[in-house]
Scaffold this motif. Structure first.
Motif, mmCIF file in Angstrom:
data_model
loop_
_atom_site.group_PDB
_atom_site.id
_atom_site.type_symbol
_atom_site.label_atom_id
_atom_site.label_comp_id
_atom_site.label_asym_id
_atom_site.label_seq_id
_atom_site.Cartn_x
_atom_site.Cartn_y
_atom_site.Cartn_z
ATOM 1 N N THR A 18 0.745 -1.402 0.151
ATOM 2 C CA THR A 18 -0.014 -0.003 -0.150
ATOM 3 C C THR A 18 1.100 1.330 0.060
ATOM 4 O O THR A 18 0.660 2.095 -0.856
ATOM 5 C CB THR A 18 -0.852 0.120 1.295
ATOM 6 O OG1 THR A 18 -1.753 -1.378 1.254
ATOM 7 C CG2 THR A 18 -1.891 1.005 1.177
ATOM 8 N N VAL A 19 1.875 1.179 0.851
ATOM 9 C CA VAL A 19 2.897 2.437 0.986
ATOM 10 C C VAL A 19 3.647 2.505 -0.490
ATOM 11 O O VAL A 19 3.688 3.732 -1.032
ATOM 12 C CB VAL A 19 3.799 2.232 1.944
ATOM 13 C CG1 VAL A 19 4.781 3.401 1.802
ATOM 14 C CG2 VAL A 19 3.129 2.153 3.331
ATOM 15 N N TYR A 20 3.845 1.612 -1.273
ATOM 16 C CA TYR A 20 4.578 1.499 -2.261
ATOM 17 C C TYR A 20 3.673 2.167 -3.456
ATOM 18 O O TYR A 20 4.147 2.904 -4.296
ATOM 19 C CB TYR A 20 5.132 0.047 -2.763
ATOM 20 C CG TYR A 20 5.776 0.184 -4.141
ATOM 21 C CD1 TYR A 20 7.470 0.583 -4.303
ATOM 22 C CD2 TYR A 20 5.210 0.073 -5.429
ATOM 23 C CE1 TYR A 20 8.012 0.834 -5.205
ATOM 24 C CE2 TYR A 20 5.979 0.081 -6.508
ATOM 25 C CZ TYR A 20 7.234 0.511 -6.674
ATOM 26 O OH TYR A 20 7.962 0.524 -7.625
ATOM 27 N N GLU A 24 4.058 5.307 -5.545
ATOM 28 C CA GLU A 24 4.155 5.398 -7.194
ATOM 29 C C GLU A 24 3.053 6.472 -7.642
ATOM 30 O O GLU A 24 3.244 7.340 -8.522
ATOM 31 C CB GLU A 24 3.668 4.119 -7.725
ATOM 32 C CG GLU A 24 4.711 2.919 -7.987
ATOM 33 C CD GLU A 24 4.346 2.019 -8.668
ATOM 34 O OE1 GLU A 24 3.205 1.460 -8.687
ATOM 35 O OE2 GLU A 24 5.266 1.377 -9.486
ATOM 36 N N LYS A 25 1.869 6.469 -6.939
ATOM 37 C CA LYS A 25 0.807 7.361 -7.469
ATOM 38 C C LYS A 25 1.342 8.892 -7.174
ATOM 39 O O LYS A 25 1.092 9.739 -8.059
ATOM 40 C CB LYS A 25 -0.444 7.299 -6.531
ATOM 41 C CG LYS A 25 -1.606 8.185 -6.889
ATOM 42 C CD LYS A 25 -2.721 7.978 -6.229
ATOM 43 C CE LYS A 25 -3.855 8.986 -6.730
ATOM 44 N NZ LYS A 25 -5.128 8.765 -5.593
ATOM 45 N N TYR A 26 1.887 9.312 -6.153
ATOM 46 C CA TYR A 26 2.420 10.483 -5.904
ATOM 47 C C TYR A 26 3.412 10.891 -6.828
ATOM 48 O O TYR A 26 3.519 11.817 -7.506
ATOM 49 C CB TYR A 26 3.200 10.619 -4.574
ATOM 50 C CG TYR A 26 3.924 11.789 -4.126
ATOM 51 C CD1 TYR A 26 3.121 12.966 -3.447
ATOM 52 C CD2 TYR A 26 5.115 11.989 -4.184
ATOM 53 C CE1 TYR A 26 3.729 14.032 -3.254
ATOM 54 C CE2 TYR A 26 5.754 13.276 -3.796
ATOM 55 C CZ TYR A 26 5.170 13.964 -3.247
ATOM 56 O OH TYR A 26 5.767 15.344 -2.874
ATOM 57 N N CYS A 27 4.320 9.857 -7.308
ATOM 58 C CA CYS A 27 5.411 10.204 -8.313
ATOM 59 C C CYS A 27 4.730 10.468 -9.648
ATOM 60 O O CYS A 27 5.291 11.319 -10.279
ATOM 61 C CB CYS A 27 6.490 8.980 -8.287
ATOM 62 S SG CYS A 27 7.565 9.084 -6.855
ATOM 63 N N GLU A 28 3.774 9.867 -9.978
ATOM 64 C CA GLU A 28 3.159 10.059 -11.340
ATOM 65 C C GLU A 28 2.452 11.398 -11.238
ATOM 66 O O GLU A 28 2.753 12.053 -12.212
ATOM 67 C CB GLU A 28 2.260 8.828 -11.300
ATOM 68 C CG GLU A 28 2.543 7.614 -11.889
ATOM 69 C CD GLU A 28 1.667 6.471 -11.838
ATOM 70 O OE1 GLU A 28 0.273 6.874 -11.833
ATOM 71 O OE2 GLU A 28 1.914 5.224 -11.843
ATOM 72 N N GLU A 29 1.694 11.856 -10.098
ATOM 73 C CA GLU A 29 1.027 12.990 -10.048
ATOM 74 C C GLU A 29 2.150 14.331 -10.003
ATOM 75 O O GLU A 29 1.720 15.196 -10.648
ATOM 76 C CB GLU A 29 0.325 13.129 -8.943
ATOM 77 C CG GLU A 29 -1.025 12.229 -9.186
ATOM 78 C CD GLU A 29 -1.797 12.080 -7.766
ATOM 79 O OE1 GLU A 29 -1.617 12.886 -6.932
ATOM 80 O OE2 GLU A 29 -2.849 11.235 -7.815
ATOM 81 N N THR A 30 3.252 14.175 -9.503
ATOM 82 C CA THR A 30 4.225 15.084 -9.230
ATOM 83 C C THR A 30 5.187 15.254 -10.309
ATOM 84 O O THR A 30 5.918 16.194 -10.574
ATOM 85 C CB THR A 30 5.076 15.221 -7.829
ATOM 86 O OG1 THR A 30 5.550 14.120 -7.676
ATOM 87 C CG2 THR A 30 3.839 15.430 -6.768
ATOM 88 N N GLY A 31 5.475 14.054 -10.991
ATOM 89 C CA GLY A 31 6.489 14.061 -11.919
ATOM 90 C C GLY A 31 7.972 13.783 -11.418
ATOM 91 O O GLY A 31 9.080 14.041 -12.048
ATOM 92 N N LEU A 32 7.937 13.498 -10.094
ATOM 93 C CA LEU A 32 9.048 13.410 -9.441
ATOM 94 C C LEU A 32 9.565 12.022 -9.592
ATOM 95 O O LEU A 32 8.808 11.031 -9.415
ATOM 96 C CB LEU A 32 9.214 13.387 -8.092
ATOM 97 C CG LEU A 32 8.707 15.039 -7.586
ATOM 98 C CD1 LEU A 32 8.480 15.089 -5.879
ATOM 99 C CD2 LEU A 32 9.865 15.906 -7.850
ATOM 100 N N SER A 33 10.941 11.522 -9.462
ATOM 101 C CA SER A 33 11.428 10.416 -9.591
ATOM 102 C C SER A 33 11.263 9.705 -7.903
ATOM 103 O O SER A 33 10.952 10.630 -7.130
ATOM 104 C CB SER A 33 13.064 10.165 -9.712
ATOM 105 O OG SER A 33 13.824 10.905 -8.702
ATOM 106 N N ALA A 37 11.486 11.748 -4.469
ATOM 107 C CA ALA A 37 10.400 11.862 -3.591
ATOM 108 C C ALA A 37 10.495 11.289 -2.284
ATOM 109 O O ALA A 37 10.456 11.846 -1.223
ATOM 110 C CB ALA A 37 9.021 11.048 -4.323
ATOM 111 N N VAL A 38 11.415 10.423 -2.177
ATOM 112 C CA VAL A 38 11.524 9.651 -0.676
ATOM 113 C C VAL A 38 12.487 10.691 -0.034
ATOM 114 O O VAL A 38 12.348 10.780 1.181
ATOM 115 C CB VAL A 38 12.218 8.318 -1.034
ATOM 116 C CG1 VAL A 38 12.852 7.695 0.252
ATOM 117 C CG2 VAL A 38 11.134 7.440 -1.510
ATOM 118 N N GLU A 39 13.621 11.176 -0.858
ATOM 119 C CA GLU A 39 14.445 12.221 -0.234
ATOM 120 C C GLU A 39 13.608 13.368 0.342
ATOM 121 O O GLU A 39 13.969 13.809 1.506
ATOM 122 C CB GLU A 39 15.641 12.620 -1.053
ATOM 123 C CG GLU A 39 16.620 11.803 -1.268
ATOM 124 C CD GLU A 39 17.698 12.292 -2.307
ATOM 125 O OE1 GLU A 39 17.380 13.365 -3.057
ATOM 126 O OE2 GLU A 39 18.638 11.583 -2.471
#
Length: 53
Positions: A18-20, A24-33, A37-39
């Motif tokens: 679920t966290v992963y 993934e959704k966050y990265c898709e929406e923001t365009g961040l790697s 994102a994790v940093e």
């Protein structure tokens, strides 16, 4: 001008599915790697932790 390389260390972890999926959704929406994102998420969490200490 060439981009400077960061001083980095590799991190291999297992995440709850679920966290992963949220990551993934966050990265898709923001365009961040995922790395960026994790940093950013960890830096924010560490800053908040230090402010509460």
């Amino acid at each position: 001008m060439a981009k400077q390389n960061k001083d980095w260390k590799a991190l291999n972890i297992k995440l709850d599915r679920t966290v992963y999926e949220q990551l993934e959704k966050y990265c898709e929406e923001t365009g961040l790697s995922k790395t960026v994102a994790v940093e950013r998420i960890l830096n924010k969490a560490f800053k908040e932790y230090e402010e509460k200490r």
